[in-house]
Design an enzyme around this catalytic site. Structure first.
Site, PDB file in Angstrom:
ATOM      1  CB  ALA A  20      25.256 -21.476  52.177  1.00 12.75           C
ATOM      2  N   GLY A  68      22.037 -21.624  48.115  1.00 12.23           N
ATOM      3  CA  GLY A  68      23.286 -21.488  47.355  1.00 12.23           C
ATOM      4  C   GLY A  68      23.373 -22.458  46.179  1.00 12.23           C
ATOM      5  CD  GLU A  73      22.074 -17.706  46.358  1.00  9.85           C
ATOM      6  OE1 GLU A  73      22.496 -18.486  47.239  1.00  9.85           O
ATOM      7  OE2 GLU A  73      21.980 -16.487  46.531  1.00  9.85           O
ATOM      8  CD  GLU A  89      18.751 -18.506  50.302  1.00  8.73           C
ATOM      9  OE1 GLU A  89      17.573 -18.502  49.895  1.00  8.73           O
ATOM     10  OE2 GLU A  89      19.713 -18.823  49.594  1.00  8.73           O
TER      11      GLU A  89
HETATM   12  N1  CAA Z   1      24.067 -27.214  55.285  1.00  6.75           N
HETATM   13  C1  CAA Z   1      24.672 -28.124  56.074  1.00  6.75           C
HETATM   14  N2  CAA Z   1      24.284 -29.432  56.149  1.00  6.75           N
HETATM   15  C2  CAA Z   1      23.252 -29.801  55.365  1.00  6.75           C
HETATM   16  C3  CAA Z   1      22.580 -28.892  54.507  1.00  6.75           C
HETATM   17  C4  CAA Z   1      23.040 -27.537  54.474  1.00  6.75           C
HETATM   18  N3  CAA Z   1      22.506 -26.623  53.662  1.00  6.75           N
HETATM   19  N4  CAA Z   1      21.608 -29.553  53.875  1.00  6.75           N
HETATM   20  C5  CAA Z   1      21.647 -30.814  54.314  1.00  6.75           C
HETATM   21  N5  CAA Z   1      22.649 -30.973  55.203  1.00  6.75           N
HETATM   22  C6  CAA Z   1      23.030 -32.191  55.936  1.00  6.75           C
HETATM   23  C7  CAA Z   1      22.045 -32.513  57.037  1.00  6.75           C
HETATM   24  O1  CAA Z   1      22.308 -31.762  58.194  1.00  6.75           O
HETATM   25  C8  CAA Z   1      22.299 -34.000  57.221  1.00  6.75           C
HETATM   26  O2  CAA Z   1      23.475 -34.160  57.973  1.00  6.75           O
HETATM   27  P1  CAA Z   1      23.541 -35.287  59.156  1.00  6.75           P
HETATM   28  O3  CAA Z   1      23.351 -36.596  58.435  1.00  6.75           O
HETATM   29  O4  CAA Z   1      24.896 -35.111  59.733  1.00  6.75           O
HETATM   30  O5  CAA Z   1      22.404 -34.986  60.077  1.00  6.75           O
HETATM   31  C9  CAA Z   1      22.594 -34.480  55.802  1.00  6.75           C
HETATM   32  O6  CAA Z   1      22.962 -33.311  55.048  1.00  6.75           O
HETATM   33  C10 CAA Z   1      21.386 -35.098  55.131  1.00  6.75           C
HETATM   34  O7  CAA Z   1      20.315 -34.169  55.203  1.00  6.75           O
HETATM   35  P2  CAA Z   1      18.873 -34.541  55.812  1.00  6.75           P
HETATM   36  O8  CAA Z   1      18.979 -35.643  56.810  1.00  6.75           O
HETATM   37  O9  CAA Z   1      18.246 -33.267  56.277  1.00  6.75           O
HETATM   38  O10 CAA Z   1      18.148 -35.084  54.494  1.00  6.75           O
HETATM   39  P3  CAA Z   1      16.596 -35.005  54.152  1.00  6.75           P
HETATM   40  O11 CAA Z   1      16.409 -35.812  52.926  1.00  6.75           O
HETATM   41  O12 CAA Z   1      15.771 -35.344  55.342  1.00  6.75           O
HETATM   42  O13 CAA Z   1      16.311 -33.454  53.831  1.00  6.75           O
HETATM   43  C11 CAA Z   1      16.749 -31.323  52.778  1.00  6.75           C
HETATM   44  C12 CAA Z   1      16.948 -32.852  52.726  1.00  6.75           C
HETATM   45  C13 CAA Z   1      15.264 -31.000  52.589  1.00  6.75           C
HETATM   46  C14 CAA Z   1      17.556 -30.714  51.637  1.00  6.75           C
HETATM   47  C15 CAA Z   1      17.233 -30.781  54.146  1.00  6.75           C
HETATM   48  O14 CAA Z   1      18.524 -31.307  54.407  1.00  6.75           O
HETATM   49  C16 CAA Z   1      17.322 -29.288  54.193  1.00  6.75           C
HETATM   50  O15 CAA Z   1      16.301 -28.639  54.378  1.00  6.75           O
HETATM   51  N6  CAA Z   1      18.537 -28.710  54.040  1.00  6.75           N
HETATM   52  C17 CAA Z   1      18.741 -27.312  54.099  1.00  6.75           C
HETATM   53  C18 CAA Z   1      18.288 -26.632  52.828  1.00  6.75           C
HETATM   54  C19 CAA Z   1      18.458 -25.121  52.935  1.00  6.75           C
HETATM   55  O16 CAA Z   1      17.821 -24.481  53.752  1.00  6.75           O
HETATM   56  N7  CAA Z   1      19.326 -24.548  52.073  1.00  6.75           N
HETATM   57  C20 CAA Z   1      19.603 -23.126  52.064  1.00  6.75           C
HETATM   58  C21 CAA Z   1      20.763 -22.821  52.936  1.00  6.75           C
HETATM   59  S1  CAA Z   1      20.985 -21.084  53.198  1.00  6.75           S
HETATM   60  C22 CAA Z   1      21.872 -20.546  51.869  1.00  6.75           C
HETATM   61  O17 CAA Z   1      22.114 -21.253  50.905  1.00  6.75           O
HETATM   62  C23 CAA Z   1      22.345 -19.118  52.007  1.00  6.75           C
HETATM   63  C24 CAA Z   1      22.960 -18.482  50.828  1.00  6.75           C
HETATM   64  O18 CAA Z   1      22.344 -18.247  49.810  1.00  6.75           O
HETATM   65  C25 CAA Z   1      24.317 -18.025  50.922  1.00  6.75           C
END
Ligand code: CAA
Length: 264
Positions: free
Chosen positions: A69, A114, A117, A137
């Site tokens: 998400a 998400g 999911e 999460e």
């Molecule tokens: N939401 C918003 N933006 C995201 C994102 C997310 N879940 N995942 C990645 N992005 C964005 C980053 O912010 C980045 O944007 P910018 O270039 O503007 O800075 C871009 O995508 C590229 O990401 P990274 O630079 O972080 O890429 P990376 O290769 O270094 O890392 C990653 C990749 C490990 C997936 C890392 O991006 C990350 O940890 N993302 C979040 C993963 C996460 O925690 N997901 C769960 C979300 S909570 C959820 O899903 C709740 C639910 O069930 C409803």
């Protein structure tokens, strides 16, 4: 059918379609707009289901299926907005289950939160060697909100699901396959999409009515006791004997010819 979406793309080729989340710069993160467009698109596919025999669900680019998400959007949500966001995502997940044809999630790269999911709400998951699954999460102070607390336990067992959700750790594709989350692993995204199309081809040689009935009975049974589920199975087993496809399939067997199914 409206195909003018901004955050998703839908391409139909013959009997099959490919639906992609296309926010590559944000690793296909799911914001409210993606969910709203997915909901509209899947509702239209459900209403025009006669035109399709299968769907592939994937993410744009080489790096991610869906990285979860949208954390930026979630960071300023009120509790009420967060509740509505979860319900919207859950509606999308239910629509995947309600489509009367098979949906294969094709995962390469990140399938986190998400993303994991949404993949789980498809009928089964194909993945590449780079696929990485997880429900991280709790690391953000949240819990899964698009069905993860419910579907993960049903897919890999409650204890495995609890270990993954409590630790928030990532799972590489070999472990995901061992756990039963992933059905088949491919070397590249192209191989995976080709493999998924071949599988849909094999499925579509069978009775579409029997396949869609098996899908809905299996999904319904997922939430029932074994005794209740068996009743649902017997009811639909009886009903399908009124169909053209059942008569055609059994006649073709006895006449030693290929069946020509109509889906009715
Ligand atoms: N939401 C918003 N933006 C995201 C994102 C997310 N879940 N995942 C990645 N992005 C964005 C980053 O912010 C980045 O944007 P910018 O270039 O503007 O800075 C871009 O995508 C590229 O990401 P990274 O630079 O972080 O890429 P990376 O290769 O270094 O890392 C990653 C990749 C490990 C997936 C890392 O991006 C990350 O940890 N993302 C979040 C993963 C996460 O925690 N997901 C769960 C979300 S909570 C959820 O899903 C709740 C639910 O069930 C409803």
């Amino acid at each position: 059918m409206n195909t003018k979406f901004e955050t998703i793309t839908l391409e139909q080729s013959g009997d099959f379609a490919t639906l992609s989340v296309s926010r590559e710069k944000s690793l296909n993160a799911l914001n409210a707009q993606v969910h709203t467009e997915l909901k509209e698109c899947l509702t239209q596919l459900k209403e025009n289901a006669d035109n399709l025999r299968g769907l592939i669900f994937t993410g744009a680019g080489d790096k991610a299926f869906i990285a979860g998400a949208d954390i930026v959007e979630m960071s300023s949500m009120t509790p009420e907005q967060a509740f509505n966001f979860a319900v919207l995502g859950q509606d999308v997940s239910l629509l995947f289950e309600e489509l009367p044809f098979p949906v294969i999630a094709c995962v390469n790269g990140f399938a986190l939160g998400g993303g994991c999911e949404m993949a789980m709400s498809c009928d089964f998951i194909y993945a590449t060697e780079t696929a990485l699954f997880g429900q991280p999460e709790v690391k953000l102070g949240l819990i899964p909100g698009f069905g993860g607390t419910q579907r993960l336990s049903k897919l890999i067992g409650r204890n495995n699901a609890k270990e993954l959700i409590y630790t928030g750790r990532n799972v590489k594709v070999d472990e995901a396959k061992q756990l039963g989350l992933v059905v088949k692993v491919f070397a590249t995204k192209e191989d995976m999409l080709e493999g998924a199309t071949k599988t849909l081809g094999k499925i579509s040689a069978n009775s579409p009515l029997a396949v869609s009935t098996a899908k809905s009975v299996m999904n319904e049974g997922n939430d029932l006791t074994i005794a209740e589920g068996l009743k649902v199975e017997a009811k639909h087993f009886g009903e399908i004997f009124t169909s053209y496809d059942m008569k055609e399939g059994t006649s073709a067997f006895t006449e030693k010819r290929k069946a020509n199914f109509k889906g009715e």
